[in-house]
Design an enzyme around this catalytic site. Structure first.
Site, short mmCIF file in Angstrom:
data_model
loop_
_atom_site.label_atom_id
_atom_site.label_comp_id
_atom_site.label_asym_id
_atom_site.label_seq_id
_atom_site.Cartn_x
_atom_site.Cartn_y
_atom_site.Cartn_z
N ALA A 1 0.86 -1.19 0.00
CA ALA A 1 0.00 0.00 0.00
C ALA A 1 0.89 1.23 0.00
CB ALA A 1 -0.91 -0.02 1.21
N CYS A 2 1.44 1.54 -1.17
CA CYS A 2 2.59 2.42 -1.28
C CYS A 2 2.24 3.82 -1.74
CB CYS A 2 3.60 1.81 -2.25
SG CYS A 2 3.93 0.07 -1.91
#
Length: 467
Positions: A7-8
Protein backbone atom coordinates in the site's frame (compact mmCIF):
# COMPACT_ATOMS: atom_id res chain seq x y z
CA UNK A 1 2.05 -12.80 5.12
CA UNK A 2 -0.47 -14.06 2.55
CA UNK A 3 -2.15 -11.67 0.10
CA UNK A 4 0.35 -8.95 0.96
CA UNK A 5 -0.28 -5.68 -0.82
CA UNK A 6 2.27 -2.89 -0.97
CA UNK A 7 0.00 0.00 0.00
CA UNK A 8 2.59 2.42 -1.28
CA UNK A 9 3.19 5.95 -2.56
CA UNK A 10 5.07 6.61 -5.82
CA UNK A 11 6.75 9.46 -7.69
CA UNK A 12 7.97 9.72 -11.29
CA UNK A 13 10.00 12.68 -12.62
CA UNK A 14 10.83 13.34 -16.27
CA UNK A 15 14.29 14.44 -17.40
CA UNK A 16 13.32 18.01 -18.25
CA UNK A 17 11.54 18.36 -14.91
CA UNK A 18 14.70 17.46 -12.98
CA UNK A 19 17.50 19.79 -11.99
CA UNK A 20 20.27 17.61 -13.43
CA UNK A 21 18.50 16.11 -16.45
CA UNK A 22 18.11 12.71 -14.80
CA UNK A 23 14.96 10.59 -14.65
CA UNK A 24 13.67 9.45 -11.27
CA UNK A 25 11.10 6.86 -10.27
CA UNK A 26 10.60 6.09 -6.61
CA UNK A 27 8.25 4.42 -4.17
CA UNK A 28 7.70 3.62 -0.51
CA UNK A 29 7.06 -0.08 0.05
CA UNK A 30 4.49 -0.15 2.85
CA UNK A 31 3.21 -3.36 4.40
CA UNK A 32 4.12 -4.07 8.03
CA UNK A 33 6.10 -2.15 10.64
CA UNK A 34 8.47 -5.04 11.34
CA UNK A 35 8.89 -7.01 8.13
CA UNK A 36 12.59 -6.98 7.19
CA UNK A 37 14.05 -6.36 3.76
CA UNK A 38 17.50 -6.90 2.35
CA UNK A 39 19.25 -6.02 -0.90
CA UNK A 40 20.77 -8.33 -3.50
CA UNK A 41 22.74 -8.00 -6.73
CA UNK A 42 21.82 -10.88 -9.02
CA UNK A 43 24.70 -11.65 -11.41
CA UNK A 44 24.19 -12.03 -15.14
CA UNK A 45 22.60 -15.37 -15.95
CA UNK A 46 21.49 -16.14 -12.38
CA UNK A 47 17.72 -16.39 -12.97
CA UNK A 48 16.47 -19.99 -13.51
CA UNK A 49 14.75 -20.92 -16.78
CA UNK A 50 11.42 -21.59 -15.04
CA UNK A 51 9.71 -19.39 -12.49
CA UNK A 52 7.23 -20.99 -10.07
CA UNK A 53 5.32 -18.64 -7.80
CA UNK A 54 5.09 -19.67 -4.17
CA UNK A 55 2.08 -17.40 -3.80
CA UNK A 56 -0.11 -18.33 -6.78
CA UNK A 57 1.66 -21.49 -8.10
CA UNK A 58 1.90 -19.83 -11.53
CA UNK A 59 4.63 -21.33 -13.72
CA UNK A 60 6.35 -19.22 -16.39
CA UNK A 61 9.12 -20.30 -18.76
CA UNK A 62 11.76 -17.56 -18.83
CA UNK A 63 14.30 -16.59 -21.53
CA UNK A 64 17.71 -18.24 -21.56
CA UNK A 65 19.74 -15.15 -20.70
CA UNK A 66 19.09 -12.90 -17.69
CA UNK A 67 20.74 -9.54 -16.98
CA UNK A 68 22.43 -8.53 -13.77
CA UNK A 69 20.03 -6.57 -11.58
CA UNK A 70 19.59 -5.17 -8.09
CA UNK A 71 16.54 -5.97 -5.96
CA UNK A 72 15.17 -5.74 -2.40
CA UNK A 73 13.46 -9.05 -1.53
CA UNK A 74 11.59 -9.99 1.65
CA UNK A 75 13.37 -11.61 4.56
CA UNK A 76 11.51 -14.84 3.75
CA UNK A 77 10.36 -16.25 0.43
CA UNK A 78 7.57 -18.26 2.10
CA UNK A 79 4.95 -16.04 0.48
CA UNK A 80 6.98 -15.13 -2.60
CA UNK A 81 10.09 -13.11 -3.43
CA UNK A 82 8.65 -9.58 -3.57
CA UNK A 83 11.85 -8.22 -5.13
CA UNK A 84 10.07 -4.86 -5.52
CA UNK A 85 12.67 -2.58 -7.13
CA UNK A 86 15.93 -2.57 -9.01
CA UNK A 87 18.08 -1.50 -11.96
CA UNK A 88 19.48 -3.98 -14.48
CA UNK A 89 22.79 -3.96 -16.33
CA UNK A 90 21.16 -2.22 -19.32
CA UNK A 91 20.12 0.70 -17.13
CA UNK A 92 16.43 -0.23 -16.96
CA UNK A 93 14.77 0.58 -13.63
CA UNK A 94 11.59 -1.05 -12.37
CA UNK A 95 9.51 -0.64 -9.21
CA UNK A 96 6.54 -2.92 -8.52
CA UNK A 97 3.97 -2.24 -7.27
CA UNK A 98 1.67 0.62 -6.34
CA UNK A 99 -1.44 -1.22 -5.16
CA UNK A 100 -4.79 0.11 -6.35
CA UNK A 101 -8.43 -0.91 -6.71
CA UNK A 102 -10.73 -1.72 -9.62
CA UNK A 103 -14.47 -1.15 -9.48
CA UNK A 104 -17.05 -3.91 -9.26
CA UNK A 105 -18.49 -3.28 -12.72
CA UNK A 106 -15.13 -3.97 -14.36
CA UNK A 107 -14.30 -6.95 -12.15
CA UNK A 108 -17.67 -8.47 -12.99
CA UNK A 109 -16.64 -8.51 -16.65
CA UNK A 110 -13.00 -9.55 -16.13
CA UNK A 111 -12.44 -10.94 -12.62
CA UNK A 112 -9.04 -11.02 -10.97
CA UNK A 113 -7.20 -14.29 -11.57
CA UNK A 114 -6.45 -16.35 -8.48
CA UNK A 115 -3.41 -18.05 -9.98
CA UNK A 116 -2.15 -15.10 -12.01
CA UNK A 117 0.95 -12.93 -12.09
CA UNK A 118 1.05 -10.77 -8.96
CA UNK A 119 3.31 -8.21 -7.33
CA UNK A 120 5.49 -10.83 -5.68
CA UNK A 121 6.75 -12.05 -9.07
CA UNK A 122 6.73 -9.03 -11.37
CA UNK A 123 10.28 -7.74 -10.94
CA UNK A 124 11.70 -11.26 -11.12
CA UNK A 125 10.05 -12.20 -14.42
CA UNK A 126 10.43 -8.83 -16.15
CA UNK A 127 13.47 -6.77 -15.09
CA UNK A 128 16.21 -9.32 -15.97
CA UNK A 129 14.86 -9.70 -19.52
CA UNK A 130 14.38 -6.17 -20.90
CA UNK A 131 16.72 -3.53 -22.35
CA UNK A 132 14.44 -0.47 -22.28
CA UNK A 133 11.62 0.86 -20.12
CA UNK A 134 9.23 0.49 -23.03
CA UNK A 135 10.19 -3.18 -23.40
CA UNK A 136 9.56 -3.62 -19.68
CA UNK A 137 6.01 -2.33 -19.91
CA UNK A 138 5.30 -4.41 -23.00
CA UNK A 139 6.70 -7.59 -21.45
CA UNK A 140 4.68 -7.14 -18.26
CA UNK A 141 1.56 -6.35 -20.29
CA UNK A 142 1.91 -9.42 -22.47
CA UNK A 143 2.40 -11.67 -19.43
CA UNK A 144 -0.69 -10.26 -17.70
CA UNK A 145 -2.76 -10.56 -20.86
CA UNK A 146 -1.71 -14.22 -21.07
CA UNK A 147 -1.75 -15.35 -17.43
CA UNK A 148 -3.95 -12.72 -15.77
CA UNK A 149 -3.31 -11.04 -12.42
CA UNK A 150 -4.93 -11.32 -9.02
CA UNK A 151 -4.36 -7.69 -8.08
CA UNK A 152 -4.84 -4.15 -9.36
CA UNK A 153 -1.42 -2.53 -9.56
CA UNK A 154 0.70 0.31 -10.86
CA UNK A 155 4.30 -0.33 -11.96
CA UNK A 156 7.10 2.19 -12.60
CA UNK A 157 9.68 1.85 -15.38
CA UNK A 158 12.57 4.07 -16.46
CA UNK A 159 15.72 4.00 -18.57
CA UNK A 160 18.19 6.64 -19.68
CA UNK A 161 15.64 8.23 -22.02
CA UNK A 162 12.15 8.00 -20.56
CA UNK A 163 9.86 6.93 -17.72
CA UNK A 164 6.62 4.95 -18.02
CA UNK A 165 3.77 4.27 -15.61
CA UNK A 166 1.92 0.97 -16.14
CA UNK A 167 -1.44 0.02 -14.61
CA UNK A 168 -3.59 -3.08 -14.55
CA UNK A 169 -7.33 -2.47 -14.39
CA UNK A 170 -8.85 -5.95 -14.21
CA UNK A 171 -7.86 -9.59 -14.55
CA UNK A 172 -6.15 -9.15 -17.92
CA UNK A 173 -6.41 -5.54 -19.11
CA UNK A 174 -3.70 -2.91 -18.79
CA UNK A 175 -2.47 0.47 -20.02
CA UNK A 176 0.83 2.35 -19.80
CA UNK A 177 1.63 6.03 -20.25
CA UNK A 178 4.95 7.73 -20.89
CA UNK A 179 5.72 10.50 -18.42
CA UNK A 180 6.32 13.66 -20.47
CA UNK A 181 9.88 14.87 -20.07
CA UNK A 182 8.80 18.16 -18.46
CA UNK A 183 6.33 16.58 -16.01
CA UNK A 184 6.16 14.60 -12.80
CA UNK A 185 3.49 12.35 -11.32
CA UNK A 186 2.66 11.29 -7.77
CA UNK A 187 0.46 8.25 -7.18
CA UNK A 188 -1.19 6.92 -4.03
CA UNK A 189 -3.16 3.65 -4.15
CA UNK A 190 -5.57 4.71 -6.86
CA UNK A 191 -5.63 4.07 -10.57
CA UNK A 192 -4.00 7.24 -11.84
CA UNK A 193 -3.82 7.22 -15.65
CA UNK A 194 -6.60 9.28 -17.20
CA UNK A 195 -7.18 10.00 -20.92
CA UNK A 196 -5.82 7.35 -23.31
CA UNK A 197 -4.88 8.39 -26.85
CA UNK A 198 -5.06 5.18 -28.86
CA UNK A 199 -3.48 6.97 -31.85
CA UNK A 200 -0.32 7.99 -29.99
CA UNK A 201 1.96 4.92 -29.69
CA UNK A 202 4.89 7.08 -28.61
CA UNK A 203 3.17 7.93 -25.35
CA UNK A 204 0.61 5.17 -24.75
CA UNK A 205 0.60 1.38 -24.71
CA UNK A 206 -2.35 -0.86 -23.88
CA UNK A 207 -3.90 -4.30 -24.11
CA UNK A 208 -4.88 -4.66 -27.79
CA UNK A 209 -8.46 -5.62 -26.89
CA UNK A 210 -9.17 -3.05 -24.20
CA UNK A 211 -11.44 -0.79 -26.30
CA UNK A 212 -13.57 -3.69 -27.46
CA UNK A 213 -13.74 -5.07 -23.91
CA UNK A 214 -14.98 -1.75 -22.52
CA UNK A 215 -17.50 -1.23 -25.31
CA UNK A 216 -18.96 -4.76 -25.27
CA UNK A 217 -19.41 -4.70 -21.50
CA UNK A 218 -20.82 -1.13 -21.35
CA UNK A 219 -18.18 0.06 -18.87
CA UNK A 220 -17.52 3.61 -20.01
CA UNK A 221 -19.60 6.24 -18.17
CA UNK A 222 -18.58 8.86 -20.77
CA UNK A 223 -18.26 7.31 -24.26
CA UNK A 224 -17.03 10.61 -25.72
CA UNK A 225 -13.62 9.90 -24.19
CA UNK A 226 -11.61 7.00 -22.72
CA UNK A 227 -10.60 7.88 -19.17
CA UNK A 228 -8.90 4.78 -17.73
CA UNK A 229 -9.20 5.96 -14.13
CA UNK A 230 -12.96 6.58 -14.42
CA UNK A 231 -13.68 3.37 -16.35
CA UNK A 232 -11.60 0.96 -14.26
CA UNK A 233 -10.95 2.72 -10.94
CA UNK A 234 -12.80 3.72 -7.80
CA UNK A 235 -13.81 7.09 -6.33
CA UNK A 236 -15.27 6.54 -2.89
CA UNK A 237 -14.89 7.94 0.62
CA UNK A 238 -11.90 5.72 1.40
CA UNK A 239 -10.04 7.25 -1.56
CA UNK A 240 -10.67 10.72 -0.14
CA UNK A 241 -9.14 9.77 3.23
CA UNK A 242 -6.50 7.29 2.18
CA UNK A 243 -5.20 8.24 -1.28
CA UNK A 244 -6.07 11.70 -2.57
CA UNK A 245 -4.40 13.69 0.26
CA UNK A 246 -1.02 12.17 -0.63
CA UNK A 247 -1.35 13.32 -4.23
CA UNK A 248 -2.53 16.73 -3.01
CA UNK A 249 0.54 17.29 -0.82
CA UNK A 250 2.83 16.41 -3.73
CA UNK A 251 1.16 19.04 -5.87
CA UNK A 252 1.45 21.57 -3.02
CA UNK A 253 5.16 20.81 -2.71
CA UNK A 254 6.09 21.01 -6.37
CA UNK A 255 3.35 23.00 -8.17
CA UNK A 256 1.82 25.40 -5.64
CA UNK A 257 1.04 28.03 -8.27
CA UNK A 258 -1.12 25.53 -10.17
CA UNK A 259 -2.61 23.66 -7.21
CA UNK A 260 -3.92 26.50 -5.05
CA UNK A 261 -7.54 25.47 -5.64
CA UNK A 262 -6.93 21.80 -4.81
CA UNK A 263 -7.99 20.33 -1.48
CA UNK A 264 -6.84 17.10 0.20
CA UNK A 265 -10.10 15.42 -0.82
CA UNK A 266 -10.28 16.68 -4.40
CA UNK A 267 -11.50 13.85 -6.61
CA UNK A 268 -10.22 15.17 -9.95
CA UNK A 269 -6.53 15.63 -9.20
CA UNK A 270 -4.52 15.37 -12.43
CA UNK A 271 -2.11 12.51 -13.02
CA UNK A 272 0.57 14.63 -14.73
CA UNK A 273 1.85 17.97 -13.43
CA UNK A 274 4.55 20.43 -14.43
CA UNK A 275 6.68 21.54 -11.48
CA UNK A 276 7.05 25.22 -10.65
CA UNK A 277 10.80 24.61 -10.42
CA UNK A 278 13.24 21.88 -11.41
CA UNK A 279 13.26 18.93 -9.00
CA UNK A 280 16.27 17.23 -7.42
CA UNK A 281 16.70 13.80 -5.91
CA UNK A 282 16.41 15.52 -2.52
CA UNK A 283 12.93 16.74 -3.54
CA UNK A 284 11.96 13.16 -4.43
CA UNK A 285 13.30 11.98 -1.06
CA UNK A 286 11.43 14.73 0.76
CA UNK A 287 8.17 13.71 -0.93
CA UNK A 288 8.56 10.06 0.01
CA UNK A 289 9.46 11.16 3.57
CA UNK A 290 6.51 13.53 3.90
CA UNK A 291 3.90 13.36 6.69
CA UNK A 292 2.03 16.62 5.94
CA UNK A 293 4.52 18.64 7.97
CA UNK A 294 3.62 22.30 8.01
CA UNK A 295 -0.10 21.48 7.78
CA UNK A 296 -2.84 20.73 10.27
CA UNK A 297 -2.79 17.09 9.10
CA UNK A 298 0.68 16.27 10.47
CA UNK A 299 0.27 13.22 12.78
CA UNK A 300 3.19 14.49 14.87
CA UNK A 301 1.06 17.42 16.06
CA UNK A 302 -1.82 17.50 18.54
CA UNK A 303 -4.50 19.23 16.48
CA UNK A 304 -7.96 17.79 15.79
CA UNK A 305 -7.00 16.90 12.18
CA UNK A 306 -3.60 15.39 13.00
CA UNK A 307 -4.66 11.86 12.08
CA UNK A 308 -7.34 12.64 9.53
CA UNK A 309 -5.38 11.46 6.48
CA UNK A 310 -2.97 8.64 5.75
CA UNK A 311 0.57 10.14 5.51
CA UNK A 312 3.16 9.22 2.89
CA UNK A 313 5.89 8.18 5.33
CA UNK A 314 4.66 5.94 8.11
CA UNK A 315 5.73 3.15 10.46
CA UNK A 316 4.70 0.40 8.04
CA UNK A 317 7.28 1.42 5.41
CA UNK A 318 9.67 -1.49 4.88
CA UNK A 319 11.96 0.40 2.53
CA UNK A 320 11.89 3.44 0.29
CA UNK A 321 13.76 3.70 -2.98
CA UNK A 322 14.50 6.14 -5.79
CA UNK A 323 15.86 4.73 -9.05
CA UNK A 324 17.78 7.49 -10.81
CA UNK A 325 18.62 6.96 -14.48
CA UNK A 326 19.75 9.13 -17.40
CA UNK A 327 22.60 10.65 -15.38
CA UNK A 328 25.98 11.73 -16.71
CA UNK A 329 27.42 9.17 -14.32
CA UNK A 330 26.17 5.68 -13.37
CA UNK A 331 22.50 5.16 -12.57
CA UNK A 332 21.82 5.07 -8.85
CA UNK A 333 19.62 2.79 -6.76
CA UNK A 334 18.90 4.97 -3.71
CA UNK A 335 17.69 2.87 -0.78
CA UNK A 336 16.35 3.95 2.63
CA UNK A 337 15.64 1.01 4.92
CA UNK A 338 12.65 1.32 7.23
CA UNK A 339 10.69 4.55 7.74
CA UNK A 340 11.88 7.01 5.09
CA UNK A 341 11.38 10.06 7.34
CA UNK A 342 13.68 8.55 9.96
CA UNK A 343 16.18 6.83 7.67
CA UNK A 344 18.78 7.91 5.10
CA UNK A 345 18.78 7.25 1.35
CA UNK A 346 22.00 5.40 0.52
CA UNK A 347 23.25 5.52 -3.10
CA UNK A 348 24.24 2.22 -4.71
CA UNK A 349 25.79 2.73 -8.15
CA UNK A 350 24.58 0.60 -11.03
CA UNK A 351 27.43 -1.68 -12.00
CA UNK A 352 28.33 -2.89 -8.51
CA UNK A 353 28.67 -6.64 -8.03
CA UNK A 354 28.64 -6.86 -4.25
CA UNK A 355 27.11 -5.18 -1.21
CA UNK A 356 28.16 -4.52 2.40
CA UNK A 357 27.23 -7.63 4.38
CA UNK A 358 24.62 -5.90 6.60
CA UNK A 359 22.58 -4.96 3.51
CA UNK A 360 22.35 -8.63 2.57
CA UNK A 361 20.89 -9.54 5.96
CA UNK A 362 17.45 -9.03 7.44
CA UNK A 363 15.48 -11.59 9.43
CA UNK A 364 13.01 -12.04 12.25
CA UNK A 365 13.56 -11.78 15.16
CA UNK A 366 15.50 -8.52 14.98
CA UNK A 367 19.27 -8.74 14.65
CA UNK A 368 21.57 -5.72 14.80
CA UNK A 369 23.92 -7.09 12.14
CA UNK A 370 21.29 -6.14 9.52
CA UNK A 371 21.02 -2.74 7.82
CA UNK A 372 17.22 -2.90 8.07
CA UNK A 373 17.33 -3.40 11.83
CA UNK A 374 20.13 -0.87 12.42
CA UNK A 375 17.99 1.86 10.86
CA UNK A 376 14.83 0.62 12.61
CA UNK A 377 16.65 0.51 15.97
CA UNK A 378 17.57 4.18 15.80
CA UNK A 379 14.10 5.00 14.50
CA UNK A 380 12.19 3.43 17.39
CA UNK A 381 14.55 5.03 19.92
CA UNK A 382 13.83 8.44 18.37
CA UNK A 383 10.09 7.69 18.48
CA UNK A 384 10.26 7.05 22.22
CA UNK A 385 11.06 10.72 22.96
CA UNK A 386 10.39 12.41 19.67
CA UNK A 387 10.56 16.02 20.83
CA UNK A 388 13.99 15.52 22.44
CA UNK A 389 15.54 13.10 19.95
CA UNK A 390 14.30 14.11 16.51
CA UNK A 391 16.79 17.02 16.23
CA UNK A 392 19.65 14.57 16.83
CA UNK A 393 18.39 12.34 14.02
CA UNK A 394 18.00 15.33 11.70
CA UNK A 395 21.65 16.26 12.31
CA UNK A 396 22.76 12.79 11.21
CA UNK A 397 20.50 12.86 8.16
CA UNK A 398 21.75 16.30 7.10
CA UNK A 399 25.39 15.25 7.36
CA UNK A 400 24.78 12.00 5.45
CA UNK A 401 22.78 13.72 2.71
CA UNK A 402 25.59 16.21 2.13
CA UNK A 403 28.14 13.42 2.15
CA UNK A 404 26.10 11.52 -0.45
CA UNK A 405 26.16 14.46 -2.85
CA UNK A 406 29.93 14.81 -2.39
CA UNK A 407 30.40 11.08 -3.01
CA UNK A 408 28.37 11.25 -6.22
CA UNK A 409 30.35 14.19 -7.60
CA UNK A 410 33.65 12.45 -6.88
CA UNK A 411 32.40 9.21 -8.42
CA UNK A 412 31.10 10.90 -11.57
CA UNK A 413 34.46 12.63 -12.06
CA UNK A 414 36.44 9.38 -11.77
CA UNK A 415 34.21 6.98 -13.71
CA UNK A 416 35.15 8.16 -17.25
CA UNK A 417 38.79 7.26 -16.60
CA UNK A 418 38.05 3.65 -15.62
CA UNK A 419 37.00 0.53 -17.50
CA UNK A 420 36.37 -3.17 -16.90
CA UNK A 421 37.34 -4.60 -13.52
CA UNK A 422 38.87 -1.30 -12.41
CA UNK A 423 35.51 0.45 -12.88
CA UNK A 424 33.59 -2.33 -11.12
CA UNK A 425 36.00 -2.35 -8.18
CA UNK A 426 35.81 1.43 -7.86
CA UNK A 427 31.99 1.47 -7.86
CA UNK A 428 31.93 -1.38 -5.33
CA UNK A 429 34.31 0.55 -3.04
CA UNK A 430 32.43 3.84 -3.35
CA UNK A 431 29.04 2.29 -2.61
CA UNK A 432 30.43 0.12 0.18
CA UNK A 433 32.20 2.94 2.02
CA UNK A 434 29.24 5.29 2.07
CA UNK A 435 26.78 2.55 3.09
CA UNK A 436 29.10 1.36 5.87
CA UNK A 437 29.75 4.89 7.13
CA UNK A 438 26.01 5.55 7.22
CA UNK A 439 25.35 2.41 9.25
CA UNK A 440 28.10 3.50 11.65
CA UNK A 441 26.47 6.91 12.01
CA UNK A 442 23.13 5.29 12.90
CA UNK A 443 24.76 2.87 15.35
CA UNK A 444 26.46 5.79 17.08
CA UNK A 445 23.17 7.69 17.14
CA UNK A 446 21.45 4.71 18.79
CA UNK A 447 24.16 4.55 21.46
CA UNK A 448 23.82 8.28 22.12
CA UNK A 449 20.05 7.93 22.44
CA UNK A 450 20.33 4.99 24.82
CA UNK A 451 22.73 7.00 26.98
CA UNK A 452 20.34 9.93 27.10
CA UNK A 453 17.38 7.65 27.87
CA UNK A 454 18.96 6.18 31.00
CA UNK A 455 17.57 9.02 33.10
CA UNK A 456 14.05 8.88 31.62
CA UNK A 457 12.98 5.92 33.75
CA UNK A 458 9.77 6.43 35.73
CA UNK A 459 11.55 4.93 38.75
CA UNK A 460 13.27 8.21 39.36
CA UNK A 461 13.48 10.77 42.14
CA UNK A 462 15.51 13.90 42.81
CA UNK A 463 18.16 12.51 45.10
CA UNK A 464 20.20 14.26 47.72
CA UNK A 465 23.59 14.73 46.05
CA UNK A 466 25.28 14.89 49.50
CA UNK A 467 24.43 11.25 50.17
Amino acid sequence: MPNKLSACTSILIGKKASIDGSIMVGRNEDAKAAWPKHMVIHPHGAVPRKFISKETKLEIDLPDDSARYSATPEWTDKYGLFEEDGINEYGVAMSATESAYSNSLVLGADPLVKNGLNEEAMVTVVLPFVKTAREGALRLGSLIAKYGTGETNGVLFADDNEAWYFETGAGHYWVAQRIPDDCYAVVANQLAIQEIDFNDPENFMFHPGIQEFVEQNHLNPDPTTFNFRKIFGTADRSDAIYSEPRVWIGHQMFSPSQASSETPESTELPFLMKPDRLLSVIDAQNYLSNHYEGTEFDPLTDGPNAHKYRPISLAKTQESHILQTGRKGPSIHWLAMGVANESTYVPFFNGITKLPAPYGRGKLPAQLNSAYWIFKHASVLVDSHLHDFLPLLRDVQKERNSAAQKLIRETDEKVPTLHGDALTNFLNAQSDKFATDTLTAYKNLALELITKMTDYCELNFKTDENL
